[in-house]
Design an enzyme around this catalytic site. Structure first.
Site, short mmCIF file in Angstrom:
data_model
loop_
_atom_site.label_atom_id
_atom_site.label_comp_id
_atom_site.label_asym_id
_atom_site.label_seq_id
_atom_site.Cartn_x
_atom_site.Cartn_y
_atom_site.Cartn_z
N GLN A 230 0.87 -1.32 -0.05
CA GLN A 230 0.05 0.14 -0.17
C GLN A 230 0.91 1.15 -0.01
OE1 GLN A 230 -3.40 -0.34 3.01
NE2 GLN A 230 -2.86 -2.60 2.89
N CYS B 133 -0.67 5.30 7.98
CA CYS B 133 0.11 6.23 7.38
C CYS B 133 -0.64 7.74 7.52
CB CYS B 133 0.40 5.90 5.98
SG CYS B 133 1.89 6.88 5.52
N CYS C 59 7.65 7.45 8.43
CA CYS C 59 6.88 8.17 7.29
C CYS C 59 7.70 8.86 6.15
CB CYS C 59 6.05 8.84 7.81
SG CYS C 59 4.51 9.40 6.79
P1 FAD Z 1 -2.90 -4.88 6.16
O1 FAD Z 1 -1.49 -5.00 5.31
O2 FAD Z 1 -3.76 -3.83 5.42
O3 FAD Z 1 -3.13 -6.37 5.88
C1 FAD Z 1 -4.59 -6.74 6.54
C2 FAD Z 1 -4.90 -8.05 6.02
O4 FAD Z 1 -6.05 -8.70 6.74
C3 FAD Z 1 -5.42 -7.93 4.36
O5 FAD Z 1 -4.78 -9.01 3.53
C4 FAD Z 1 -6.97 -8.29 4.51
O6 FAD Z 1 -7.32 -8.89 3.35
C5 FAD Z 1 -6.95 -9.27 5.60
N1 FAD Z 1 -8.16 -9.28 6.60
C6 FAD Z 1 -9.15 -8.23 6.72
N2 FAD Z 1 -10.25 -8.94 7.37
C7 FAD Z 1 -10.11 -10.07 7.39
C8 FAD Z 1 -10.83 -11.27 8.00
N3 FAD Z 1 -12.02 -10.95 8.57
N4 FAD Z 1 -10.22 -12.54 8.28
C9 FAD Z 1 -9.14 -12.61 7.62
N5 FAD Z 1 -8.18 -11.64 7.28
C10 FAD Z 1 -8.71 -10.46 6.97
N6 FAD Z 1 3.28 2.46 5.53
C11 FAD Z 1 4.49 2.76 5.74
O7 FAD Z 1 5.17 2.20 6.46
N7 FAD Z 1 4.87 4.00 4.89
C12 FAD Z 1 4.17 4.52 3.82
O8 FAD Z 1 4.58 5.27 3.36
C13 FAD Z 1 2.96 4.18 3.98
N8 FAD Z 1 2.05 4.75 3.08
C14 FAD Z 1 0.83 4.48 2.70
C15 FAD Z 1 -0.10 4.99 1.80
C16 FAD Z 1 -1.37 4.60 1.73
C17 FAD Z 1 -1.91 5.51 0.54
C18 FAD Z 1 -1.83 3.51 2.47
C19 FAD Z 1 -3.24 3.11 2.21
C20 FAD Z 1 -0.99 3.05 3.38
C21 FAD Z 1 0.17 3.63 3.68
N9 FAD Z 1 1.07 2.75 4.46
C22 FAD Z 1 2.20 3.04 4.76
C23 FAD Z 1 0.54 2.00 5.65
C24 FAD Z 1 0.65 0.50 5.61
O9 FAD Z 1 0.33 0.11 4.26
C25 FAD Z 1 -0.14 -0.27 6.66
O10 FAD Z 1 0.04 0.26 7.98
C26 FAD Z 1 0.03 -1.68 6.85
O11 FAD Z 1 -0.19 -2.30 5.52
C27 FAD Z 1 -0.48 -2.44 7.76
O12 FAD Z 1 -0.26 -3.79 7.69
P2 FAD Z 1 -1.40 -4.62 8.57
O13 FAD Z 1 -0.91 -5.99 8.41
O14 FAD Z 1 -1.96 -4.35 9.75
O15 FAD Z 1 -2.77 -4.69 7.56
#
Ligand code: FAD
Length: 395
Positions: A44, A162, A339
């Protein structure tokens, strides 16, 4: 023969996938299962550059299956409820899955419908958002279409992932207007429910100078609550006075409200605010010691980023494996988050800080300064490290 401990990972995003790969690499005596509904995995952080027209969305996308080792079970389903007192969870298709240890990492939920009129107009009428994979490419279309008028960039009152992304897209838009010769006829405005452009003083000072130099206006404590797409009017409410601000726009980039996923909020794993209730230093659940969480869905009070997960992951694995082995983990997470604040297609400020908002920087120079090298880091090096190290279990 000793039976293998069952470790179930909920969500195969940045947190779930990196932890799964790390555990798989380190220990052969575990039965690993990941529950993930999506066939695709997205990097992302690249969406800032997708919205800015630098890359197509496909650059941020990979097949999830390519990251799942053959000995790991992938259940393509969504978790619906948890029964942590009985050590099982239930999925949408009705499967009951039991575990010895659980890692919860389903990310953050985007509450598009909390803004009246937004869902109907997103991707049309100059309304766009980098926070939607379906619409991130329309941000670039909206930027290119602006010839005059107001371009507005919002920031909501809820926690978001983010917190720098809502302003990065604005700097890229402002640069686009200059390059296309329309900047004189445009007003660029950041309208935020927050109190300041950035939470950490060192980077805030640098960003305030950039806003001034580039003639970008700001309005703080104003929360977007309604969009009239066809008439291109955005409605904001002042958090203190309740005053309504009506803004006519040519382009509106919306950072939507976000919250913990509903199935977490209503589960016994949640704290009062709805996040998975874990110890902020160890990532271990405060009530259920065989449950761990990291990333955006956790209650860890850091800035929600993938970079933070790179530091949370090793701590979680340390405490999880210690719990499996009946010992006590030793590592602590200090709230590190990073960031890369892209300020143009050739400059970036690399903010890095901890729980206390104290800079926690990697390089031996002033990271509050805009640099081309940090832009190259954001554009090429960090994505390379993400796909080739973190997603293979090397934090
Ligand atoms: P995610 O990577 O979102 O993964 C969650 C997963 O859980 C998904 O695959 C989803 O399908 C799954 N899921 C959801 N519900 C269920 C369920 N009920 N059962 C089983 N699985 C489920 N971070 C940085 O470090 N630097 C940046 O520059 C940065 N820029 C960003 C810019 C944008 C526009 C965005 C949107 C995000 C950015 N981020 C950045 C943030 C970063 O992408 C997230 O903080 C990170 O992906 C979080 O990881 P996570 O594993 O918590 O969630």
């Amino acid at each position: 023969m000793k039976s293998k401990k069952k470790v179930v990972i909920v969500g195969g995003g940045t947190g779930g996938l990196s932890v799964m790969r790390n555990l798989h690499r380190k220990r052969k005596d575990l039965e690993l299962t990941v529950i993930e509904p999506s066939e695709k995995h997205y990097y992302q952080p690249l969406w800032t550059l997708v919205g800015g027209g630098v890359f197509p969305l496909s650059k941020s996308e990979r097949r999830f299956n390519d990251f799942v080792p053959s000995k790991v079970n992938w259940i393509r389903d969504s978790v619906e409820s948890f029964s942590p007192d009985q050590n099982f969870l239930t999925t949408k298709s009705g499967k009951k899955i039991d575990y010895d240890f659980l890692v919860v990492a389903p990310g953050i939920q985007i509450d598009w419908d909390k803004i009246e009129g937004l869902v109907e107009t997103l991707g049309k009428n100059g309304v766009c958002s980098n926070y939607s994979k379906e619409h991130v490419e329309s941000t670039w279309e909206a930027m290119k279409a602006v010839k005059e008028g107001k371009a507005i960039f919002t920031f909501p009152s809820t926690p978001i992932k983010c917190a720098g992304a809502p302003q990065k897209v604005m700097y890229l838009a402002e640069e686009t207007f200059r390059q296309r010769g329309v900047r004189d006829r445009c007003e660029v405005k950041f309208v935020s429910a927050g109190q300041a452009i950035f939470g950490v003083q060192k980077y805030r000072d640098a960003l305030e100078k950039i806003l001034e130099r580039r003639n970008i206006r700001t309005a703080f404590k104003y929360d977007l609550f309604k969009v009239d797409g066809p008439n291109r009017i955005a409605y904001f409410r002042n958090a203190e006075s309740g005053e309504i601000l009506e803004e006519k726009f040519e382009m509106l980039h919306v950072t939507p409200p976000m919250s913990a996923p509903d199935f977490i909020k209503k589960s016994p794993l949640a704290n009062e605010a709805g996040w998975v209730n874990v110890n902020k230093y160890t990532t271990q659940h405060n009530k259920y010691p065989n449950v761990f969480s990291l990333g955006d869905a956790s209650s860890l009070p850091n800035s929600k980023t993938g970079a933070a997960i790179r530091k949370q992951g090793p701590v979680l694995v340390n405490h999880l494996l210690s719990a499996i082995d009946g010992t006590t983990g030793t590592e602590e997470y200090n709230g590190y988050a990073s960031c890369p604040l892209v300020t143009s297609r050739s400059s970036c400020i690399l903010a890095e800080f901890d729980y206390d908002g104290k800079p926690d920087e990697t390089f031996p120079f002033d990271q509050a300064k805009e640099r081309y090298s940090m832009y190259l880091l954001k554009k090429w090096i960090i994505p390379f490290m993400y796909w080739n190290a973190m997603m293979k279990g090397y934090f």
